[in-house]
Design a protein around this motif. Sequence first.
Motif, PDB file in Angstrom:
ATOM      1  N   ASP A 160      52.147  41.351  36.005  1.00 52.58           N
ATOM      2  CA  ASP A 160      51.242  40.288  35.563  1.00 52.58           C
ATOM      3  C   ASP A 160      50.118  40.038  36.556  1.00 52.58           C
ATOM      4  OD1 ASP A 160      52.620  39.870  33.252  1.00 52.58           O
ATOM      5  OD2 ASP A 160      53.753  38.140  33.983  1.00 52.58           O
ATOM      6  N   MET A 161      50.472  40.056  37.830  1.00 47.54           N
ATOM      7  CA  MET A 161      49.454  39.733  38.825  1.00 47.54           C
ATOM      8  C   MET A 161      48.372  40.806  38.833  1.00 47.54           C
ATOM      9  SD  MET A 161      49.855  36.846  40.071  1.00 47.54           S
ATOM     10  CE  MET A 161      51.141  35.668  39.648  1.00 47.54           C
ATOM     11  N   GLY A 162      48.800  42.042  38.727  1.00 44.72           N
ATOM     12  CA  GLY A 162      47.829  43.130  38.681  1.00 44.72           C
ATOM     13  C   GLY A 162      46.898  42.957  37.500  1.00 44.72           C
ATOM     14  N   TRP A 163      47.470  42.642  36.348  1.00 48.03           N
ATOM     15  CA  TRP A 163      46.644  42.420  35.166  1.00 48.03           C
ATOM     16  C   TRP A 163      45.636  41.310  35.443  1.00 48.03           C
ATOM     17  CZ3 TRP A 163      46.508  37.635  32.687  1.00 48.03           C
ATOM     18  CH2 TRP A 163      45.548  37.570  31.658  1.00 48.03           C
ATOM     19  N   ILE A 165      44.447  40.140  38.180  1.00 40.56           N
ATOM     20  CA  ILE A 165      43.400  40.513  39.136  1.00 40.56           C
ATOM     21  C   ILE A 165      42.340  41.352  38.436  1.00 40.56           C
ATOM     22  CG2 ILE A 165      42.939  41.855  41.218  1.00 40.56           C
ATOM     23  CD1 ILE A 165      45.938  41.059  42.007  1.00 40.56           C
ATOM     24  N   GLU A 166      42.779  42.330  37.695  1.00 39.60           N
ATOM     25  CA  GLU A 166      41.824  43.177  37.011  1.00 39.60           C
ATOM     26  C   GLU A 166      40.994  42.387  36.006  1.00 39.60           C
ATOM     27  OE1 GLU A 166      43.332  46.372  34.593  1.00 39.60           O
ATOM     28  OE2 GLU A 166      41.300  46.796  33.876  1.00 39.60           O
ATOM     29  N   ALA A 169      38.684  39.755  37.786  1.00 41.19           N
ATOM     30  CA  ALA A 169      37.628  40.389  38.570  1.00 41.19           C
ATOM     31  C   ALA A 169      36.584  41.001  37.639  1.00 41.19           C
ATOM     32  CB  ALA A 169      38.219  41.466  39.477  1.00 41.19           C
ATOM     33  N   THR A 170      37.055  41.686  36.603  1.00 37.20           N
ATOM     34  CA  THR A 170      36.139  42.343  35.672  1.00 37.20           C
ATOM     35  C   THR A 170      35.315  41.316  34.905  1.00 37.20           C
ATOM     36  OG1 THR A 170      37.906  43.958  35.373  1.00 37.20           O
ATOM     37  CG2 THR A 170      36.008  44.160  33.945  1.00 37.20           C
ATOM     38  N   GLU A 183      37.501  40.055  43.809  1.00 35.23           N
ATOM     39  CA  GLU A 183      38.749  40.748  43.476  1.00 35.23           C
ATOM     40  C   GLU A 183      39.691  40.739  44.685  1.00 35.23           C
ATOM     41  OE1 GLU A 183      38.391  44.816  42.038  1.00 35.23           O
ATOM     42  OE2 GLU A 183      40.458  44.772  41.314  1.00 35.23           O
ATOM     43  N   ALA A 184      39.115  40.970  45.857  1.00 35.46           N
ATOM     44  CA  ALA A 184      39.924  40.973  47.081  1.00 35.46           C
ATOM     45  C   ALA A 184      40.599  39.617  47.284  1.00 35.46           C
ATOM     46  CB  ALA A 184      39.042  41.305  48.283  1.00 35.46           C
ATOM     47  N   ALA A 187      43.401  39.053  44.790  1.00 31.84           N
ATOM     48  CA  ALA A 187      44.528  39.939  45.084  1.00 31.84           C
ATOM     49  C   ALA A 187      45.342  39.361  46.237  1.00 31.84           C
ATOM     50  CB  ALA A 187      44.028  41.341  45.433  1.00 31.84           C
ATOM     51  N   GLU A 188      44.651  38.876  47.258  1.00 26.91           N
ATOM     52  CA  GLU A 188      45.388  38.299  48.394  1.00 26.91           C
ATOM     53  C   GLU A 188      46.132  37.031  47.990  1.00 26.91           C
ATOM     54  OE1 GLU A 188      44.282  38.657  52.542  1.00 26.91           O
ATOM     55  OE2 GLU A 188      42.242  39.146  51.847  1.00 26.91           O
ATOM     56  N   ALA A 190      47.177  36.178  45.027  1.00 25.24           N
ATOM     57  CA  ALA A 190      48.298  36.532  44.156  1.00 25.24           C
ATOM     58  C   ALA A 190      49.421  37.174  44.971  1.00 25.24           C
ATOM     59  CB  ALA A 190      47.831  37.484  43.055  1.00 25.24           C
TER      60      ALA A 190
END
Lengths: 315, 315
Positions: A160-163, A165-166, A169-170, A183-184, A187-188, A190
Motif C-alpha cells: 500500500d505504501m508503495g502505491w 508514494i507512486e 508523487a505522480t 516523492e522522497a 517515501a521517508e 511512509a
Amino acid sequence: MILPETIDTIRAFNRFYTNKIGVLAKDYLATPYTLVEGRILYEMGARERVSATELNRDLGLDPAYLSRILKKFREAGFIDSEPDPADKRSQILNITDMGREIYETLGERSRRQIADDLQNVDDASQARLVDSMQTIRAILDPSGALPPPPVIIRPYRIGDMGWLIEAQATAYAREYGLNEKFEALIAEVAGKFIANFNPERERSWIAERGGKRVGSVLVADGGGDVAKLRLLYLDPEVRGLGLGRTLVEQCIKFSTLAGYKKLSLWTNDILTAAIHIYKTAGFRLVSEERHAMFGPECVGQTWELNLREAKLSAA
Amino acid sequence: MILPETIDTIRAFNRFYTNKIGVLAKDYLATPYTLVEGRILYEMGARERVSATELNRDLGLDPAYLSRILKKFREAGFIDSEPDPADKRSQILNITDMGREIYETLGERSRRQIADDLQNVDDASQARLVDSMQTIRAILDPSGALPPPPVIIRPYRIGDMGWLIEAQATAYAREYGLNEKFEALIAEVAGKFIANFNPERERSWIAERGGKRVGSVLVADGGGDVAKLRLLYLDPEVRGLGLGRTLVEQCIKFSTLAGYKKLSLWTNDILTAAIHIYKTAGFRLVSEERHAMFGPECVGQTWELNLREAKLSAA
DNA sequence: AATATTTATTTGACTAAGTCAAGTAAATCA
DNA sequence: TGATTTACTTGACTTAGTCAAATAAATATT
C-alpha cells in the motif's frame, strides 16, 4: 482528436472479438439453441416479467423474428405469458420452471466455457482482463455501465505504501509540478511510519474501490499528546465524493479514542481541496512558512485540531 | 484461481460486445454485403494471394459456405484465382482492382463508423480504450498478439520509487513471506536516495517494457570510495532474460567511471537468483549475520566487488 | 366524442444464410 | 501401389432472418 492508429486498433479488436464471438456462436454452447435464442433466454431469466417490446429494445431484433422465437419458446413450455392489465396490446412474459432450467444450464456451460479459456491465464492477467473489459464498457457505453462499486476503507496491507508514494508523487507532479523531492519526502515518511509502527497509538487506512486503491490517510504518533495526520490522498477519480472528509473524520475519531489531545498536520497552500476539508473539520492554521522544497515556491502550513473541542462541537 | 465475479464480468462484457457487433452486422455498413462477406473481403484486401483453406482457418467458416461466397465474388469480378503451381488442388485467390475498390469503401465506412462512436470520447479515454483492447487481445490470444516490446533501461522518473516499493514489497511478501518491515526498509532507502541524490556520484535505472516498469537498480554513494548497489528488482515476468545481469553490469560500469574503488551490497540468502548474478559478476561474500527483521529468519549478507579487479578481469 | 395516428404484436410470404453429406481431384502416407 | 488425407465444389436442404401487411389497443388531434 481521433488518431488513425486509434481507429485501426479498434477495428483490429472488433475483428478479433467478432471471431471470438463467432466461434461461440458456431454451435452455441453445444445446445440446440442459437446465440440469439440464448440471449433471449438469458434476458428472460435475468429479469422477471418482461414485455416483448422491452426485450426488443434491448436486443435490437426484428419484431417479427422475436415474435416467432417467443412463440417457439411458449410452445416448448419455456415461458408463459399473461396479458398486461395496464396495456392489453402487450403480453407480460415470464420464464417457467422448465425455462429456468434451460437458462441455468446455458449459464453453467457459458461459465465453464469461460473458465476453460482462463485456464492458462494467471491471476494478475485475469485482473487486468476484467479491468480492461470494464474500462471499454464504461467508455463505449457510459449510461449502461455498472454503477461504480462502493468505496471501502480498510487497514494497511503490504504494498500500500508503495502505491501511495507512486500515486501521490505522480499526481502532484502532474497537477502542481512538484519534483522528485516530494516523492522522497513521502517515501521517508511512509517508511518511518511502518518501521516504527505502534498499533495502539497509530493507524493507517486505505480506501479501495472495486479492488483498486483510491485513497489513503494515516495517523502517526507525534510525541506527547499530539497525533499527526499524514499522507491524505485521493485519486482524481474519487474526488468530490466526500471520501476525503470520511477519511479525516476517521483520523479524528481514532486520535480522540487513542487519548491524544491534538491532531496536527502539515500541508501546502496549493492543496486547496485538502485544506478545505481540514478547515471544515475544525482544524486551525497555526503557522506558515514559505519554501521551495519541491520545486515550485509554495507555503507550508501547519494546521491543528484541538480534539476536546472537536468532540464537544460534534456532540 | 478463477473467481466467479471474473467470469460474470466477462460474460457481461461478451453480451455487451455481442450487441455492439450485432448492431454493426444489422445492415453491414449500409452495403449489400454481409458481415461475413465483409470479413472475407477484408482478409483478401489486407493480404495478397491467399488460398481458400487459409481464409477458412482464420475465419472458421464452413468450407461449403466459403466456397459459395468466393464463387459469388469471382462472378462479380472482385477476385480472381489462379491454380497454385505448388499444389494443383488449391487456387490462389487475388483481389482485383474492382474488389480493392469495394475493400477501400468498406474500410472507409468502417473507419467513419468508429470515428462517429468516438466523437464524444475524450483523448484520455481513447487512450485507455485502445490500451484496454490491446490488453484483452494480448491476454486472450497470446500467440496472435504482437511480440513483447523490447526492454529499455532509462533513468529515474517521478513515481518510479513508489512503484518499486510496491512491486518489491508485494513480490517478496508473496514469494518469501517477508512482512511490512521490508516495505518500510525499502521506502526509507529509496526516500533517502532521492532526497540526498548526488548526480555525479549516484545513479538509478528503471527497466521498462512497453511502457510498463519491470525492473530497477540503483547505485548510492556509500561514503569514501565505496559505492552501494541497492534495490535490484525484476518483475517475475522478465526474470530469466538476462536483464538482472545487464542492470548489475550497468552499476559496475558506472561505479568504476565515477571513481569508486569498491561496490558493496547487502542482500539476503533467500534471494538466490540475485545472489547468483552477484557471484558471476565477481562479487565476494564478506560477511553474514542471521536476523529476522522481515518476519522469517534469514541470513543477511554483505557482498563486495573490487572495481579494479573487475575491470582487469573484464579486459 | 369521433377520427387519425401511433404502438405492440402477429402472420404470410419470402430470401438467402448457413449446413450436411457426398463427390472430385490432387497430395501424401504406408 | 493402394489407402488416406487434403482442398475444394456441388446438390439438397433447413431455418434464420426480413419485409409488408394485418389486427387491436392506446394516444393524440380536432
